[in-house]
Design an enzyme around this catalytic site. Structure first.
Site, PDB file in Angstrom:
ATOM      1  N   ASP A  93      -8.930  73.353 -51.902  1.00 41.86           N
ATOM      2  CA  ASP A  93      -9.351  72.836 -50.607  1.00 41.86           C
ATOM      3  C   ASP A  93     -10.594  73.508 -50.028  1.00 41.86           C
ATOM      4  O   ASP A  93     -11.453  72.861 -49.451  1.00 41.86           O
ATOM      5  CB  ASP A  93      -8.164  72.987 -49.646  1.00 41.86           C
ATOM      6  CG  ASP A  93      -8.564  72.745 -48.225  1.00 41.86           C
ATOM      7  OD1 ASP A  93      -8.935  71.605 -47.926  1.00 41.86           O
ATOM      8  OD2 ASP A  93      -8.539  73.699 -47.418  1.00 41.86           O
ATOM      9  N   ASP A 150      -9.957  79.148 -50.677  1.00 38.28           N
ATOM     10  CA  ASP A 150      -8.689  79.631 -51.218  1.00 38.28           C
ATOM     11  C   ASP A 150      -8.229  78.695 -52.342  1.00 38.28           C
ATOM     12  O   ASP A 150      -9.025  77.957 -52.887  1.00 38.28           O
ATOM     13  CB  ASP A 150      -7.657  79.705 -50.090  1.00 38.28           C
ATOM     14  CG  ASP A 150      -7.647  78.401 -49.290  1.00 38.28           C
ATOM     15  OD1 ASP A 150      -8.269  77.414 -49.738  1.00 38.28           O
ATOM     16  OD2 ASP A 150      -7.018  78.366 -48.214  1.00 38.28           O
ATOM     17  N   TYR A 168      -3.181  72.322 -42.207  1.00 40.30           N
ATOM     18  CA  TYR A 168      -3.731  71.056 -41.721  1.00 40.30           C
ATOM     19  C   TYR A 168      -2.687  70.229 -40.973  1.00 40.30           C
ATOM     20  O   TYR A 168      -2.275  69.174 -41.455  1.00 40.30           O
ATOM     21  CB  TYR A 168      -4.303  70.237 -42.883  1.00 40.30           C
ATOM     22  CG  TYR A 168      -5.568  70.830 -43.462  1.00 40.30           C
ATOM     23  CD1 TYR A 168      -6.792  70.637 -42.825  1.00 40.30           C
ATOM     24  CD2 TYR A 168      -5.545  71.594 -44.621  1.00 40.30           C
ATOM     25  CE1 TYR A 168      -7.965  71.181 -43.333  1.00 40.30           C
ATOM     26  CE2 TYR A 168      -6.715  72.141 -45.142  1.00 40.30           C
ATOM     27  CZ  TYR A 168      -7.914  71.933 -44.497  1.00 40.30           C
ATOM     28  OH  TYR A 168      -9.061  72.472 -45.006  1.00 40.30           O
ATOM     29  N   GLU A 209     -17.072  80.015 -44.453  1.00 44.89           N
ATOM     30  CA  GLU A 209     -16.192  79.380 -45.435  1.00 44.89           C
ATOM     31  C   GLU A 209     -16.797  78.072 -45.935  1.00 44.89           C
ATOM     32  O   GLU A 209     -17.638  77.459 -45.279  1.00 44.89           O
ATOM     33  CB  GLU A 209     -14.788  79.121 -44.858  1.00 44.89           C
ATOM     34  CG  GLU A 209     -13.806  78.676 -45.959  1.00 44.89           C
ATOM     35  CD  GLU A 209     -12.335  78.960 -45.669  1.00 44.89           C
ATOM     36  OE1 GLU A 209     -11.993  79.332 -44.535  1.00 44.89           O
ATOM     37  OE2 GLU A 209     -11.523  78.797 -46.606  1.00 44.89           O
TER      38      GLU A 209
END
Ligand code: NAG
Ligand code: NAG
Ligand code: NAG
Ligand code: NAG
Ligand code: NAG
Ligand code: NAG
Ligand code: NAG
Length: 582
Positions: free
Chosen positions: A101, A104, A274, A492
């Site tokens: 995703d 990670d 999420y 990120e």
């Protein structure tokens, strides 16, 4: 060999046929080194501009680096290994493959569905850009790696795997792709999860929307002459496979005999990363992509009914994995102008879309250097709301009701994109590897080369691998960017962060003979302005004073709190006395 559960025959047949695809270039296309992005192109007089073609290739390459599972012999990032090759074993299924995703190693179906929908829809509208850049085979490869995994995650009509790996366990691991820890549980929504509810209306509908949008792309069902699909991508048998999954998932999401709910209500583990806030937008956008896929006025009417039932009108929200309503305005406008079956309310839908866009152009806040800013949504990963707004503005612009609107939409889209590509006070294009001033410390466990979670920033001193083409979170409210690996807020990477930039870049390949902004940024430009302060955000707060109050203000607050306390005490005593008197 994994044992396979009994599948309905038709689905089993579908699941095994999806391998062949467009031939990949041989030798493969590889991203050039970052210094290439500081070279001004000679001519800049015709399309495609080679820098934009490279940009599009880089953005797609990022997805290849995010792959999970057994990697094919054609893999391009030499530093990636086979990984997580036992996914799904806990439920006797093959759930290997798909994409990690973000920085990670979890695999999340709900935001993946949004990403895939966004890319297919964007390619259907600006697909000629992929053709012109010779990137269509990589687009096909990228989409199939996601869609083929989603097909595996939908093994029966009423089952969808919504996550593989547990976010809490996974977040504790910082290291390479060879030692990704198990267990990595597989989380389904299915009929037994909540007997009286559809166990994840949003996740099922969102996956249906992705399958339907991609079916439209592979079938060449375009939105009319304002847009162009890639000529070479079409494959009617794959389009049919995708449509079958879309229809089954839509039926699952709308099964009238049971009630609807968000997926994390059924699968709380999926809510960690999420959690979804609603499902009305998912149902609407799924029905509308399906209306386009099937030429069905009934499906169109279902979409419009959801739009009314969930009061989608009047929104000024961002467009993202959890919030699809702004996309609904654009899709309704596109359907109305492209297809006479859906044309009855064209001026109504366009008025709604233009209300939304005019508000962005005229009233939405910006940072002092011009990045669109949505309080809350922009606080983590600030580029995402801005680039999604830019992408929708760019897509809608050909339909605008006046020349002045069209111009203002295109200008804002271009300005946001240019900001992201280096026209900002940090002199940094926020895409990894495209220029010497690009971020050098993206928050990505696999690219970092580190395995010491307590020393993410310093071990190793330099990020081990260049994660070419990754769009990072983005700068702060004050237009600052700190380039720190631990600062996931700014640094990120994620599947959905790249999606709007990909569509915008495809459009620029088609239309822009001039270089991207960053070719004028020479090495050292970012280093000369890099902030020495700490980011002071949700990720990094060491070295930060808490938001400062003056001593005077603290004393004043102390007095007020004291007085309120006294008042409560008095009232309580008074009530107690009254109570006793009764
Ligand atoms: C179309 O896609 C199907 C399913 O992946 C594949 O079997 C077939 O070879 C493809 N056809 C062409 C012409 O690429
Ligand atoms: C695409 O491929 C053609 C044929 O090989 C080549 O002439 C052209 O320069 C390529 N374009 C780009 C942008 O790579
Ligand atoms: C892939 O394996 C090689 C060889 O063991 C290793 O050097 C490299 O760091 C691995 N890649 C990742 C992303 O961990
Ligand atoms: C639904 O998933 C659970 C695992 O979470 C499993 O135990 C159950 O058998 C599944 N039900 C159906 C009908 O597949
Ligand atoms: C709707 O849900 C019911 C109860 O779970 C199930 O028996 C039925 O097969 C479902 N219908 C469809 C079209 O999936
Ligand atoms: C969809 O319907 C319209 C209007 O009837 C028609 O012009 C068009 O050819 C149809 N498209 C398909 C794919 O059947
Ligand atoms: C037409 O569009 C407007 C949005 O501007 C919407 O509120 C209305 O419900 C739509 N009417 C129909 C008949 O679909």
């Amino acid at each position: 060999m994994l044992s396979r559960p009994a599948l309905p025959l038709s689905l089993f047949a579908l699941a095994t046929q999806v391998l062949a695809q467009l031939p990949l270039p041989n030798p493969p296309w590889q991203p050039p080194t970052a210094s290439n992005g500081a070279v001004v192109s000679a001519a800049q007089t015709s399309t495609p501009n080679p820098q934009w073609s490279t940009m599009l290739g880089d953005l797609l390459y990022f997805y290849e680096a995010q792959r999970s599972g057994r990697l094919p012999s054609t893999k391009r990032p030499a530093w990636r290994n086979d990984s997580a090759v036992s996914d799904g074993q806990d439920v006797n299924l093959d759930l290997t493959g798909g994409y990690y995703d973000a920085g990670d190693y979890i695999k999340c179906t709900y935001p993946l569905s949004f990403t895939i929908m966004s890319i297919c829809w964007g390619a259907n509208d600006f697909g000629r850009g992929y053709d012109m850049a010779n990137q269509t085979a990589y687009l096909d490869d990228m989409l199939r790696w996601g869609l083929d995994w989603m097909i595996k995650a939908h093994p029966e009509s009423n089952t969808l795997y919504v996550q593989v790996a547990n976010a809490n366990l996974d977040n504790a691991y910082w290291g390479g792709d060879e030692n990704i820890p198990y267990p990595r549980p597989s989380y389904p929504i299915n009929a037994t999860k909540r007997v009286n509810f559809i166990p994840g209306t949003d996740a099922a509908a969102s996956a249906a929307a992705a399958f339907a949008a991609c079916s439209n792309l592979y079938a060449g069902r375009s939105f009319g002459s304002a847009y162009t699909a890639p000529a070479s991508l079409q494959n009617s048998s794959y389009a049919t496979t995708l449509l079958t999954h879309a229809q089954q998932l839509y039926a699952f999401a709308t099964n009238s005999s049971i009630k609807q709910q968000t997926y994390q209500t059924a699968v709380p583990e999926a809510g960690t990363a999420y959690a979804s806030s609603s499902y009305g937008d998912d149902l609407t956008i799924a029905a509308l992509h399906l209306a386009q896929a099937t030429n069905s006025t009934d499906m169109y009417q279902q979409g419009v009914n959801f739009y009314r039932q969930f009061s989608l009108t009047g929104s000024n929200q961002v467009f993202n994995w959890d919030s699809k309503t702004p996309g609904v305005y654009v899709l309704l406008s596109q359907l109305a102008q492209a297809n006479s079956l859906f044309a009855s309310n064209q001026s109504g839908w366009q008025a709604e879309a233009e209300r939304y866009f005019d508000n962005i152009v005229n009233r939405q806040s910006k940072t002092s250097n011009g990045l669109l800013w949505y309080d809350g949504d922009s606080n983590d990963a600030s580029l995402n709301p801005a680039l999604n707004a830019a992408m929708l503005l760019r897509r809608y612009a050909p339909l605008a009701s006046s020349q002045s609107r069209q111009t203002s939409y295109l200008n804002l889209a271009q300005q946001q994109m240019d900001y992201a590509l280096g026209n900002n006070p940090m002199h940094a294009p926020y895409v990894v590897g495209v220029n010497p001033n690009s971020p050098s410390n993206p928050h990505s466990a696999m690219a970092s080369g580190g395995s010491d979670i307590n020393n993410i920033d310093t071990v190793p001193a330099q990020e081990a691998y260049v994660l070419y083409g990754a769009v990072i979170g983005g700068p702060s409210r004050r237009d600052l960017f700190h380039d720190m690996r631990s600062d996931w807020v700014e640094s990120e990477v994620a599947l959905d962060y790249n999606a709007p930039m990909l569509t915008l870049a495809a459009a620029r390949v088609m239309s822009d003979a001039a270089d991207p902004f960053y070719t004028r940024l020479q090495a050292g430009a970012y280093a000369s302005v890099k902030p020495s302060s700490a980011p002071c955000d949700n990720a990094v707060s060491t070295g930060c004073r808490r938001p400062g109050l003056s001593t005077g203000a603290r004393i004043a607050i102390g007095i007020v709190v004291g007085l309120v306390g006294l008042l409560i005490l008095c009232m309580a005593t008074y009530c107690l006395r009254r109570g006793r008197r009764r």
